[in-house]
Design a protein around this motif. Structure first.
Motif, mmCIF file in Angstrom:
data_model
loop_
_atom_site.group_PDB
_atom_site.id
_atom_site.type_symbol
_atom_site.label_atom_id
_atom_site.label_comp_id
_atom_site.label_asym_id
_atom_site.label_seq_id
_atom_site.Cartn_x
_atom_site.Cartn_y
_atom_site.Cartn_z
ATOM 1 N N PHE A 58 0.710 -1.373 -0.070
ATOM 2 C CA PHE A 58 0.015 0.056 -0.156
ATOM 3 C C PHE A 58 0.926 1.193 -0.144
ATOM 4 O O PHE A 58 0.287 2.279 -0.248
ATOM 5 N N PHE A 59 1.944 1.098 0.214
ATOM 6 C CA PHE A 59 2.864 2.300 0.189
ATOM 7 C C PHE A 59 3.463 2.802 -0.982
ATOM 8 O O PHE A 59 4.075 3.803 -1.085
ATOM 9 N N LEU A 60 3.326 1.841 -2.062
ATOM 10 C CA LEU A 60 3.700 2.100 -3.354
ATOM 11 C C LEU A 60 3.198 3.551 -3.827
ATOM 12 O O LEU A 60 3.928 3.979 -4.680
ATOM 13 N N PRO A 61 1.998 3.685 -3.953
ATOM 14 C CA PRO A 61 1.327 4.696 -4.746
ATOM 15 C C PRO A 61 2.097 6.227 -3.879
ATOM 16 O O PRO A 61 1.976 7.138 -4.643
ATOM 17 N N ALA A 62 2.679 6.011 -2.678
ATOM 18 C CA ALA A 62 2.951 7.140 -2.247
ATOM 19 C C ALA A 62 4.289 7.652 -2.943
ATOM 20 O O ALA A 62 4.558 9.022 -2.681
ATOM 21 N N PHE A 63 4.845 6.919 -3.632
ATOM 22 C CA PHE A 63 6.160 7.355 -4.438
ATOM 23 C C PHE A 63 5.970 8.343 -5.578
ATOM 24 O O PHE A 63 6.738 8.843 -6.039
ATOM 25 N N ILE A 64 4.560 7.880 -5.999
ATOM 26 C CA ILE A 64 4.131 8.878 -7.251
ATOM 27 C C ILE A 64 3.215 10.139 -6.809
ATOM 28 O O ILE A 64 3.309 10.778 -7.428
ATOM 29 N N SER A 65 2.830 9.937 -5.668
ATOM 30 C CA SER A 65 2.120 11.195 -4.984
ATOM 31 C C SER A 65 2.731 12.341 -5.195
ATOM 32 O O SER A 65 1.909 13.464 -5.707
ATOM 33 N N PRO A 66 3.925 12.698 -4.927
ATOM 34 C CA PRO A 66 4.465 13.981 -5.163
ATOM 35 C C PRO A 66 4.478 14.500 -6.506
ATOM 36 O O PRO A 66 4.528 15.869 -6.660
ATOM 37 N N PHE A 67 4.375 13.639 -7.635
ATOM 38 C CA PHE A 67 4.379 13.971 -8.911
ATOM 39 C C PHE A 67 2.980 14.220 -9.535
ATOM 40 O O PHE A 67 2.769 14.861 -10.427
ATOM 41 N N LEU A 68 2.008 13.674 -8.646
ATOM 42 C CA LEU A 68 0.513 13.704 -9.140
ATOM 43 C C LEU A 68 -0.224 13.910 -8.037
ATOM 44 O O LEU A 68 -1.162 13.398 -7.461
ATOM 45 N N PRO A 69 -0.238 15.140 -7.321
ATOM 46 C CA PRO A 69 -0.720 15.297 -6.121
ATOM 47 C C PRO A 69 -2.321 15.550 -6.130
ATOM 48 O O PRO A 69 -2.982 15.101 -5.420
ATOM 49 N N SER A 70 -2.831 15.850 -7.376
ATOM 50 C CA SER A 70 -4.252 16.072 -7.356
ATOM 51 C C SER A 70 -4.988 14.883 -7.431
ATOM 52 O O SER A 70 -6.108 14.726 -7.152
ATOM 53 N N ALA A 71 -4.248 13.822 -8.069
ATOM 54 C CA ALA A 71 -4.772 12.614 -8.244
ATOM 55 C C ALA A 71 -4.755 11.437 -7.181
ATOM 56 O O ALA A 71 -5.781 10.788 -6.861
ATOM 57 N N LEU A 72 -3.673 11.564 -6.243
ATOM 58 C CA LEU A 72 -3.199 10.473 -5.489
ATOM 59 C C LEU A 72 -3.234 10.933 -4.180
ATOM 60 O O LEU A 72 -3.241 10.089 -3.191
ATOM 61 N N SER A 73 -3.336 12.280 -3.707
ATOM 62 C CA SER A 73 -2.885 12.770 -2.388
ATOM 63 C C SER A 73 -3.936 12.443 -1.447
ATOM 64 O O SER A 73 -3.655 12.290 -0.236
ATOM 65 N N LYS A 74 -5.119 12.432 -1.681
ATOM 66 C CA LYS A 74 -6.311 12.082 -0.813
ATOM 67 C C LYS A 74 -5.882 10.513 -0.657
ATOM 68 O O LYS A 74 -6.486 10.139 0.532
ATOM 69 N N PHE A 75 -6.021 9.727 -1.496
ATOM 70 C CA PHE A 75 -5.764 8.289 -1.299
ATOM 71 C C PHE A 75 -4.604 8.165 -0.234
ATOM 72 O O PHE A 75 -4.854 7.410 0.522
ATOM 73 N N VAL A 76 -3.415 8.672 -0.709
ATOM 74 C CA VAL A 76 -2.345 8.439 0.056
ATOM 75 C C VAL A 76 -2.262 8.838 1.584
ATOM 76 O O VAL A 76 -2.080 8.259 2.429
#
Length: 175
Positions: A56-74
């Motif tokens: 589950f921590f893997l999407p957190a590596f992408i979150s800084p580059f796609l903050p509008s898409a992943l930040s809430k999930f992360v």
């Protein structure tokens, strides 16, 4: 100094790398404990949390580059797993610090390995906790940088606004 995404991204990546690495180390140490002998409920809990965290921590590596898409999930993952890691740390502290850890589950494994597992469980909790705040700060900075502020012009009435049509008087022509 203003907190911006250029500051947040490297901090997030370092925090996420340390968070994920701590979970992988806990998973390895706990798997070793499971293979060595009798398993207690606390060891199984730690193994499940570590294994789920690695995935589950893997999407957190992408979150800084796609903050509008992943930040809430992360952010949701961070909130949930911070409590799970805190519980795992409490379990390991109870198991290895109340009395001689050599005889606790699994018996016969050195206390050094058990204390190392406890330490990395604590680090996984701390980095998950810090990751949660960095995620919020990064999302705030992203929204602040990408929001267009309306321009409000003030006029005191002494002159025409700059975007008003110019008043021109044509020179008089003699006929």
């Amino acid at each position: 100094m203003r907190f911006s995404t250029t500051i947040a991204r490297p901090l997030q990546l370092v925090t996420r790398t340390l968070q994920w690495s701590s979970a992988v180390i806990v998973m390895g140490l706990t798997s070793y404990f499971i293979s060595k002998g009798p398993r207690g409920q606390h060891i199984i809990y730690q193994e499940v949390i570590a294994t789920l965290s690695v995935a589950f921590f893997l999407p957190a590596f992408i979150s800084p580059f796609l903050p509008s898409a992943l930040s809430k999930f992360v952010l949701l993952i961070d909130v949930i797993f911070s409590y799970l890691w805190l519980t795992a740390f409490i379990f390991s502290a109870q198991d290895y610090n109340e009395h001689s850890c050599y005889f606790d589950s699994p018996p016969g494994v050195t206390c050094g390995r058990k204390k190392a597992n406890e330490s990395f469980i604590f680090l996984a909790f701390v980095f998950t906790f810090f990751g949660m705040f960095l995620e919020v700060a990064s999302l705030w900075a992203y929204r602040k940088e990408n929001t267009v502020q309306p321009v409000v012009e003030k006029h005191d009435g002494t002159r025409a606004p700059l975007d008003a049509p110019a008043e021109t008087t044509a020179p008089a022509t003699a006929v």
